[in-house]
Scaffold this active site. Structure first.
Site, PDB file in Angstrom:
ATOM      1  N   GLY A 194       0.746  -1.203  -0.061  1.00 44.74           N
ATOM      2  CA  GLY A 194       0.037   0.040   0.053  1.00 44.74           C
ATOM      3  C   GLY A 194       0.929   1.521  -0.200  1.00 44.74           C
ATOM      4  O   GLY A 194       2.164   1.243  -0.267  1.00 44.74           O
TER       5      GLY A 194
ATOM      6  N   SER B 164       7.385   4.046  -0.530  1.00 48.83           N
ATOM      7  CA  SER B 164       6.519   4.574   0.218  1.00 48.83           C
ATOM      8  C   SER B 164       7.206   5.082   1.672  1.00 48.83           C
ATOM      9  O   SER B 164       6.504   5.887   2.334  1.00 48.83           O
ATOM     10  CB  SER B 164       5.652   3.149   1.065  1.00 48.83           C
ATOM     11  OG  SER B 164       5.057   2.742  -0.269  1.00 48.83           O
TER      12      SER B 164
ATOM     13  N   HIS C  16       4.651   1.679  -7.870  1.00 50.86           N
ATOM     14  CA  HIS C  16       3.798   0.548  -7.924  1.00 50.86           C
ATOM     15  C   HIS C  16       2.839   0.814  -9.251  1.00 50.86           C
ATOM     16  O   HIS C  16       2.321  -0.275  -9.779  1.00 50.86           O
ATOM     17  CB  HIS C  16       2.744   0.614  -6.882  1.00 50.86           C
ATOM     18  CG  HIS C  16       3.339   0.696  -5.428  1.00 50.86           C
ATOM     19  ND1 HIS C  16       3.604   1.918  -4.425  1.00 50.86           N
ATOM     20  CD2 HIS C  16       3.901  -0.432  -4.955  1.00 50.86           C
ATOM     21  CE1 HIS C  16       4.063   1.319  -3.495  1.00 50.86           C
ATOM     22  NE2 HIS C  16       4.255   0.141  -3.581  1.00 50.86           N
TER      23      HIS C  16
HETATM   24  P1  AMP Z   1       6.062  -2.305  -1.354  1.00 53.14           P
HETATM   25  O1  AMP Z   1       4.817  -1.680  -1.412  1.00 53.14           O
HETATM   26  O2  AMP Z   1       7.151  -1.406  -0.931  1.00 53.14           O
HETATM   27  O3  AMP Z   1       6.341  -3.810  -0.777  1.00 53.14           O
HETATM   28  O4  AMP Z   1       6.204  -2.694  -2.738  1.00 53.14           O
HETATM   29  C1  AMP Z   1       5.561  -3.375  -3.645  1.00 53.14           C
HETATM   30  C2  AMP Z   1       6.404  -3.709  -4.877  1.00 53.14           C
HETATM   31  O5  AMP Z   1       6.673  -2.494  -5.959  1.00 53.14           O
HETATM   32  C3  AMP Z   1       7.505  -4.430  -4.844  1.00 53.14           C
HETATM   33  O6  AMP Z   1       7.653  -5.292  -5.959  1.00 53.14           O
HETATM   34  C4  AMP Z   1       8.570  -3.235  -5.202  1.00 53.14           C
HETATM   35  O7  AMP Z   1       9.787  -3.749  -5.861  1.00 53.14           O
HETATM   36  C5  AMP Z   1       7.930  -2.482  -6.073  1.00 53.14           C
HETATM   37  N1  AMP Z   1       8.488  -1.022  -5.868  1.00 53.14           N
HETATM   38  C6  AMP Z   1       8.577  -0.106  -5.020  1.00 53.14           C
HETATM   39  N2  AMP Z   1       9.204   1.036  -5.266  1.00 53.14           N
HETATM   40  C7  AMP Z   1       9.429   0.810  -6.473  1.00 53.14           C
HETATM   41  C8  AMP Z   1       9.835   1.931  -7.405  1.00 53.14           C
HETATM   42  N3  AMP Z   1      10.227   3.020  -7.301  1.00 53.14           N
HETATM   43  N4  AMP Z   1      10.004   1.524  -8.957  1.00 53.14           N
HETATM   44  C9  AMP Z   1       9.640   0.387  -9.292  1.00 53.14           C
HETATM   45  N5  AMP Z   1       8.906  -0.576  -8.256  1.00 53.14           N
HETATM   46  C10 AMP Z   1       8.999  -0.437  -7.030  1.00 53.14           C
END
Ligand code: AMP
Length: 319
Positions: free
Chosen positions: A64, A219, A70
């Site tokens: 989230g 996030s 995302h």
């Molecule tokens: P999280 O909500 O932080 O667990 O991230 C969910 C997904 O989004 C994971 O696969 C992360 O690697 C990806 N993600 C988070 N930040 C980025 C970003 N800046 N660019 C690309 N993917 C991202």
């Protein structure tokens, strides 16, 4: 470790009051709003129904507080799959005792609006107690890929992450799962788990989405004060210096790491945990004869309010 949170900001507590059954139906006024499913069984039944109907599912697991990073993964899923499912679940199993589980940003209304704009079909929003009932006991055990880098600093993190990803895969039944390169070691571990467990899922990596000044979107960037936000660009500046050093004739692995560390040293508010140049498959230090690697940085920014930041880039040697 406690698997439940008493925080009033915890999504499970906030959403209890909003709940009207396990599935919140789309209204006719709101034709494009995603279906929000909270019950794992209901999500699985829905996913199996999609499959029976011959509709493929693209899946984007998240915690989230959605941002452009995302959304880029969601768009990737949208391009390839008939149905796009986004999960929003702050997984207690992958947080260490001194980490930020209780203060992790929770912004469901905004997340839902963003998912709606991206034409997400289903948001899977399970409660902690539904994912980890009191008799829950089975976990994924990690191997060598989980040992260096993040694994060394965050014991248990990857076992917790893989356990929830394995559960989510079973519940959502995707043909494709999209993960960001932002969490490079996570991406490799998921890829390895899919291979090791013969999961019928294709993993699609998503490139890192950055702010205009290079800071990788996260996030956790919400924790940064204005002053820290400016200083946070040091990670990308350092990674670029490493990439640049690799382009020089007769550059060595050591030159790259030194160039990266030199830039980091120019920002005293950043406390480096590691700078590593690794083989992108094994995550072991890059050998002299290997010409492409991944350069990764982790550390804390700030003295009083310490915010953990990670970032990485691909590195190619000129020779
Ligand atoms: P999280 O909500 O932080 O667990 O991230 C969910 C997904 O989004 C994971 O696969 C992360 O690697 C990806 N993600 C988070 N930040 C980025 C970003 N800046 N660019 C690309 N993917 C991202």
């Amino acid at each position: 470790m406690s698997l439940t949170s008493n925080s009033p900001r915890d999504p499970q507590n906030v959403r209890k009051s909003q709940k009207r059954g396990n599935i919140r139906k789309r209204s006719s006024m709101d034709a494009r709003a995603p279906l929000v499913i909270e019950c794992p069984h209901e999500m699985q039944r829905t996913a199996l129904k999609f499959r029976q109907q011959g509709r493929t599912v693209g899946f984007v697991p998240t915690m989230g507080a959605l941002h452009e990073g995302h959304l880029s993964l969601i768009r990737q899923a949208r391009r390839i799959a008939d149905i796009v499912v986004v999960s929003i679940f702050v997984n207690p199993l992958q947080f260490g005792v001194n980490e930020d589980l209780s203060r992790y940003p929770r912004t469901f209304d905004q997340d839902r609006a963003l998912c709606s704009d991206e034409r997400v079909d289903v948001i899977f929003l399970p409660e902690v107690a539904k994912m980890y009932p009191s008799d829950f006991q089975t976990r994924i055990q990690t191997g060598p890929l989980a040992q260096p880098l993040e694994g060394k600093l965050r014991p248990g993190h990857f076992a917790g992450m893989l356990t929830v990803v394995a559960k989510l895969f079973q519940i959502v039944q995707p043909s494709w799962a999209v993960f960001g390169e932002k969490d490079f070691q996570q991406l490799r571990l998921v890829e390895q788990m899919i291979q090791d467990l013969h999961l019928p899922i294709e993993l699609l990596p998503g490139p890192i989405v950055r702010e205009t000044d290079g800071l990788a979107m996260s996030s956790r960037n919400q924790y940064l004060s204005d002053g820290m936000r400016k200083k946070a660009t040091v990670l990308y500046r350092a990674l670029r210096a490493g990439q640049e050093a690799a382009r020089a004739k007769s550059a060595t692995r050591r030159h790259v790491v030194r160039a990266t560390k030199n830039v980091l040293a120019g920002e005293p508010s950043f406390e480096t945990q590691y700078v590593a140049l690794v083989n992108p498959r094994t995550l072991l230090p890059l050998d002299a004869e290997e010409t492409s690697g991944r350069l990764l940085i982790a550390g804390h920014l700030g003295k009083r309010r310490r915010v953990r930041l990670i970032d990485n880039v691909a590195v190619t040697f000129a020779s």
